[in-house]
Design a protein around this motif. Structure first.
Motif, PDB file in Angstrom:
ATOM      1  N   ASN A 193       0.825  -1.215   0.000  1.00 14.11           N
ATOM      2  CA  ASN A 193       0.000   0.000   0.000  1.00 14.11           C
ATOM      3  C   ASN A 193       0.860   1.267   0.000  1.00 14.11           C
ATOM      4  OD1 ASN A 193      -2.720  -1.125   0.046  1.00 14.11           O
ATOM      5  ND2 ASN A 193      -2.185  -1.874   2.064  1.00 14.11           N
ATOM      6  N   ASP A 194       1.719   1.387  -0.997  1.00 11.80           N
ATOM      7  CA  ASP A 194       2.628   2.539  -1.050  1.00 11.80           C
ATOM      8  C   ASP A 194       1.956   3.809  -1.579  1.00 11.80           C
ATOM      9  OD1 ASP A 194       5.222   1.802  -0.014  1.00 11.80           O
ATOM     10  OD2 ASP A 194       5.359   0.382  -1.656  1.00 11.80           O
ATOM     11  N   TRP A 195       1.060   3.668  -2.559  1.00 10.25           N
ATOM     12  CA  TRP A 195       0.441   4.872  -3.146  1.00 10.25           C
ATOM     13  C   TRP A 195      -0.298   5.687  -2.092  1.00 10.25           C
ATOM     14  CZ3 TRP A 195      -4.625   6.522  -3.459  1.00 10.25           C
ATOM     15  CH2 TRP A 195      -4.838   7.673  -4.244  1.00 10.25           C
ATOM     16  N   ILE A 196      -1.012   5.034  -1.185  1.00  7.86           N
ATOM     17  CA  ILE A 196      -1.827   5.765  -0.188  1.00  7.86           C
ATOM     18  C   ILE A 196      -0.961   6.600   0.755  1.00  7.86           C
ATOM     19  CG2 ILE A 196      -3.741   4.104  -0.264  1.00  7.86           C
ATOM     20  CD1 ILE A 196      -2.739   3.023   2.460  1.00  7.86           C
ATOM     21  N   LYS A 197       0.304   6.220   0.933  1.00  6.28           N
ATOM     22  CA  LYS A 197       1.179   6.930   1.884  1.00  6.28           C
ATOM     23  C   LYS A 197       1.435   8.373   1.460  1.00  6.28           C
ATOM     24  CE  LYS A 197       3.722   2.819   3.522  1.00  6.28           C
ATOM     25  NZ  LYS A 197       3.225   1.728   2.658  1.00  6.28           N
ATOM     26  N   THR A 198       1.521   8.619   0.159  1.00  9.78           N
ATOM     27  CA  THR A 198       1.747   9.980  -0.337  1.00  9.78           C
ATOM     28  C   THR A 198       0.624  10.910   0.110  1.00  9.78           C
ATOM     29  OG1 THR A 198       3.049   9.288  -2.249  1.00  9.78           O
ATOM     30  CG2 THR A 198       1.917  11.397  -2.440  1.00  9.78           C
ATOM     31  N   TYR A 199      -0.600  10.394   0.163  1.00  7.98           N
ATOM     32  CA  TYR A 199      -1.765  11.217   0.478  1.00  7.98           C
ATOM     33  C   TYR A 199      -2.286  11.005   1.898  1.00  7.98           C
ATOM     34  CZ  TYR A 199      -1.782  11.942  -4.561  1.00  7.98           C
ATOM     35  OH  TYR A 199      -1.427  12.265  -5.853  1.00  7.98           O
ATOM     36  N   ASN A 200      -1.498  10.298   2.718  1.00 11.07           N
ATOM     37  CA  ASN A 200      -1.873  10.055   4.121  1.00 11.07           C
ATOM     38  C   ASN A 200      -3.239   9.394   4.255  1.00 11.07           C
ATOM     39  OD1 ASN A 200       0.504  11.271   5.272  1.00 11.07           O
ATOM     40  ND2 ASN A 200      -0.351  13.250   4.683  1.00 11.07           N
ATOM     41  N   ILE A 201      -3.571   8.518   3.315  1.00 14.59           N
ATOM     42  CA  ILE A 201      -4.799   7.731   3.426  1.00 14.59           C
ATOM     43  C   ILE A 201      -4.516   6.565   4.374  1.00 14.59           C
ATOM     44  CG2 ILE A 201      -6.450   6.271   2.188  1.00 14.59           C
ATOM     45  CD1 ILE A 201      -5.822   8.004  -0.315  1.00 14.59           C
ATOM     46  N   PRO A 202      -5.284   6.437   5.456  1.00 16.61           N
ATOM     47  CA  PRO A 202      -4.980   5.387   6.437  1.00 16.61           C
ATOM     48  C   PRO A 202      -5.308   3.987   5.918  1.00 16.61           C
ATOM     49  CG  PRO A 202      -6.969   6.581   7.058  1.00 16.61           C
ATOM     50  CD  PRO A 202      -6.411   7.284   5.856  1.00 16.61           C
ATOM     51  N   ASN A 203      -4.515   3.029   6.381  1.00 12.11           N
ATOM     52  CA  ASN A 203      -4.760   1.621   6.028  1.00 12.11           C
ATOM     53  C   ASN A 203      -5.828   1.073   6.987  1.00 12.11           C
ATOM     54  OD1 ASN A 203      -4.640  -0.948   5.062  1.00 12.11           O
ATOM     55  ND2 ASN A 203      -2.459  -1.237   5.427  1.00 12.11           N
ATOM     56  N   ASN A 204      -7.014   1.638   6.854  1.00 14.50           N
ATOM     57  CA  ASN A 204      -8.114   1.351   7.770  1.00 14.50           C
ATOM     58  C   ASN A 204      -9.415   1.493   6.989  1.00 14.50           C
ATOM     59  OD1 ASN A 204     -10.339   2.634   9.594  1.00 14.50           O
ATOM     60  ND2 ASN A 204      -8.988   1.599  11.050  1.00 14.50           N
ATOM     61  N   VAL A 205     -10.228   0.448   6.986  1.00 17.49           N
ATOM     62  CA  VAL A 205     -11.438   0.425   6.151  1.00 17.49           C
ATOM     63  C   VAL A 205     -12.392   1.561   6.503  1.00 17.49           C
ATOM     64  CG1 VAL A 205     -13.544  -0.875   5.667  1.00 17.49           C
ATOM     65  CG2 VAL A 205     -11.324  -2.036   5.601  1.00 17.49           C
ATOM     66  N   LYS A 206     -12.682   1.720   7.775  1.00 19.65           N
ATOM     67  CA  LYS A 206     -13.655   2.734   8.198  1.00 19.65           C
ATOM     68  C   LYS A 206     -13.195   4.137   7.812  1.00 19.65           C
ATOM     69  CE  LYS A 206     -16.481   4.184  12.123  1.00 19.65           C
ATOM     70  NZ  LYS A 206     -16.791   3.970  13.558  1.00 19.65           N
ATOM     71  N   LYS A 207     -11.910   4.444   8.073  1.00 18.38           N
ATOM     72  CA  LYS A 207     -11.389   5.779   7.760  1.00 18.38           C
ATOM     73  C   LYS A 207     -11.304   6.012   6.254  1.00 18.38           C
ATOM     74  CE  LYS A 207      -8.803   6.255  12.077  1.00 18.38           C
ATOM     75  NZ  LYS A 207      -7.454   6.283  12.704  1.00 18.38           N
ATOM     76  N   ALA A 208     -10.974   4.967   5.500  1.00 17.66           N
ATOM     77  CA  ALA A 208     -10.906   5.092   4.039  1.00 17.66           C
ATOM     78  C   ALA A 208     -12.283   5.396   3.461  1.00 17.66           C
ATOM     79  CB  ALA A 208     -10.340   3.807   3.429  1.00 17.66           C
ATOM     80  N   ILE A 209     -13.317   4.771   4.002  1.00 17.83           N
ATOM     81  CA  ILE A 209     -14.686   5.020   3.516  1.00 17.83           C
ATOM     82  C   ILE A 209     -15.155   6.418   3.916  1.00 17.83           C
ATOM     83  CG2 ILE A 209     -17.107   4.291   3.820  1.00 17.83           C
ATOM     84  CD1 ILE A 209     -15.995   1.381   3.795  1.00 17.83           C
ATOM     85  N   GLU A 210     -14.717   6.903   5.053  1.00 22.52           N
ATOM     86  CA  GLU A 210     -15.022   8.283   5.454  1.00 22.52           C
ATOM     87  C   GLU A 210     -14.416   9.262   4.440  1.00 22.52           C
ATOM     88  OE1 GLU A 210     -16.588  11.412   7.294  1.00 22.52           O
ATOM     89  OE2 GLU A 210     -16.949   9.362   8.010  1.00 22.52           O
ATOM     90  N   ILE A 211     -13.206   8.966   3.968  1.00 22.36           N
ATOM     91  CA  ILE A 211     -12.540   9.808   2.959  1.00 22.36           C
ATOM     92  C   ILE A 211     -13.322   9.758   1.640  1.00 22.36           C
ATOM     93  CG2 ILE A 211     -10.454   9.982   1.526  1.00 22.36           C
ATOM     94  CD1 ILE A 211      -8.920   9.024   4.108  1.00 22.36           C
ATOM     95  N   ILE A 212     -13.801   8.574   1.263  1.00 18.72           N
ATOM     96  CA  ILE A 212     -14.596   8.445   0.038  1.00 18.72           C
ATOM     97  C   ILE A 212     -15.890   9.260   0.151  1.00 18.72           C
ATOM     98  CG2 ILE A 212     -15.923   6.816  -1.387  1.00 18.72           C
ATOM     99  CD1 ILE A 212     -13.765   4.704  -0.648  1.00 18.72           C
ATOM    100  N   HIS A 213     -16.490   9.227   1.312  1.00 15.18           N
ATOM    101  CA  HIS A 213     -17.735   9.965   1.550  1.00 15.18           C
ATOM    102  C   HIS A 213     -17.523  11.471   1.359  1.00 15.18           C
ATOM    103  CE1 HIS A 213     -20.863  11.770   4.337  1.00 15.18           C
ATOM    104  NE2 HIS A 213     -21.587  11.115   3.437  1.00 15.18           N
ATOM    105  N   LYS A 214     -16.369  11.980   1.794  1.00 13.01           N
ATOM    106  CA  LYS A 214     -16.069  13.421   1.656  1.00 13.01           C
ATOM    107  C   LYS A 214     -15.718  13.790   0.221  1.00 13.01           C
ATOM    108  CE  LYS A 214     -14.478  14.018   6.426  1.00 13.01           C
ATOM    109  NZ  LYS A 214     -13.291  14.201   7.301  1.00 13.01           N
ATOM    110  N   LYS A 215     -15.145  12.848  -0.517  1.00 15.94           N
ATOM    111  CA  LYS A 215     -14.808  12.972  -1.948  1.00 15.94           C
ATOM    112  C   LYS A 215     -14.010  14.238  -2.268  1.00 15.94           C
ATOM    113  CE  LYS A 215     -16.531  11.771  -6.516  1.00 15.94           C
ATOM    114  NZ  LYS A 215     -17.664  11.714  -7.460  1.00 15.94           N
ATOM    115  N   ASN A 216     -12.926  14.412  -1.529  1.00 15.33           N
ATOM    116  CA  ASN A 216     -11.956  15.462  -1.875  1.00 15.33           C
ATOM    117  C   ASN A 216     -11.028  14.882  -2.943  1.00 15.33           C
ATOM    118  OD1 ASN A 216     -10.406  17.968  -1.391  1.00 15.33           O
ATOM    119  ND2 ASN A 216      -8.836  16.534  -0.692  1.00 15.33           N
TER     120      ASN A 216
END
Length: 302
Positions: A100-123
């Motif tokens: 999961n290297d790509w997500i590190k650049t954007y500080n996307i957590p390796n966590n399902v719940k937090k990742a879906i929260e990010i999708i919900h915000k759709k920045n």
């Protein structure tokens, strides 16, 4: 045009209990009232076919569930399809892989719940995409590509996947012991360099190989490849500078050179080293690398 998300999930990514994770993912998406359809990959590079079908059906929002390899194939599916402008398509990621290297650049957590929260915000960010042209293929990449030592490591990883994140360290050690440097002729802008080379790396984002940083001052939207040429580095150099591989300070080593360019060609002179893109081996030997500016939208943290 559908505003719904199309999910492409790799059920064997990351050696996790996917059936349990999938139930959680569906519940969390429903809780956020995120409308979705889905498909599971059934064979290598199946993502490309699934993306093509989804876009043909009118989907413009795609969620990649898996690791860097799954995302790499989703990106290639988008860049290869002919039904929509790639810049009209948005990718979000729910990480399930090993590196999961790509997500590190954007500080996307390796966590399902937090990742879906990010999708919900759709920045979203409109990110550049790289293109690798070898003797017999054209492959796109969204993170980091290269040839030489890092290609050797990626090829070795295939036999060590069962070790999880430890696989990166084990394959790195194998590379230190067995990879033989070769002479590269490197051509870009008005320069022609010919040097004994451990590897040449092309970056759009920052991290590769399980968190290592071989690129300098990376900007994923500036329309430039961040190139690092690691010259005659030896085993001792890498061992002594191990922490710097992960902090990014390795780029200041006297045996490394960094450049920014829109296109570059690398011609190995004495061997045919492996070429890797986003942690996937895509060929051997000579490679031409270019960049497509602001090619795909990605959902990222604020």
């Amino acid at each position: 045009m559908s505003t719904s998300w199309f999910i492409i999930a790799n059920p064997i990514s990351g050696n996790r209990n996917f059936s349990k994770q999938w139930k959680e993912i569906q519940q969390l998406l429903n809780n956020k009232k995120i409308d979705f359809s889905f498909a599971f990959t059934k064979f290598s590079k199946h993502e490309i076919e699934l993306v093509d079908t989804a876009i043909q059906q009118g989907f413009r929002n795609i969620i990649s569930i898996g690791g860097d390899g799954t995302l790499h194939n989703v990106v290639n599916g988008i860049m290869m399809q002919r039904y929509a402008k790639t810049s009209d398509i948005t990718i979000a990621v729910i990480p399930q892989g090993t590196g999961n290297d790509w997500i590190k650049t954007y500080n996307i957590p390796n966590n399902v719940k937090k990742a879906i929260e990010i999708i919900h915000k759709k920045n979203i960010i409109l990110q550049d995409i790289g293109v690798l042209e070898t003797d017999n293929s054209t492959v796109f990449f969204n993170n980091v590509a290269g040839l030489g030592y890092d290609g050797y490591i990626v090829n070795k990883l295939k036999t060590l996947k069962s070790f999880g994140s430890l696989a990166y360290i084990l394959s790195g050690i194998a590379g230190l012991l067995f990879y033989k440097k070769t002479v590269f002729k490197i051509i870009f802008d008005d320069k022609i360099l010919e040097t004994n080379c451990l590897m040449t790396v092309f970056g759009i984002c920052k991290f590769s190989g399980g968190g290592m940083q071989f690129t300098k001052n990376v900007n994923s939207t500036d329309g430039l490849l961040d190139v690092t040429i690691a010259k005659n580095l030896n085993i001792l150099d890498l061992i002594l500078n191990l922490p710097k591989l992960y902090s990014g300070k390795i780029v200041d080593h006297k045996k490394l050179e960094t450049y920014k360019t829109k296109a570059i060609r690398v011609v190995p002179k004495t061997a045919k080293p492996f070429i890797q893109a986003d942690g996937e081996v895509i060929g051997t030997g000579e490679v031409q690398v270019k960049i497509i500016e602001k090619a795909i939208n990605f959902v990222v943290t604020n």
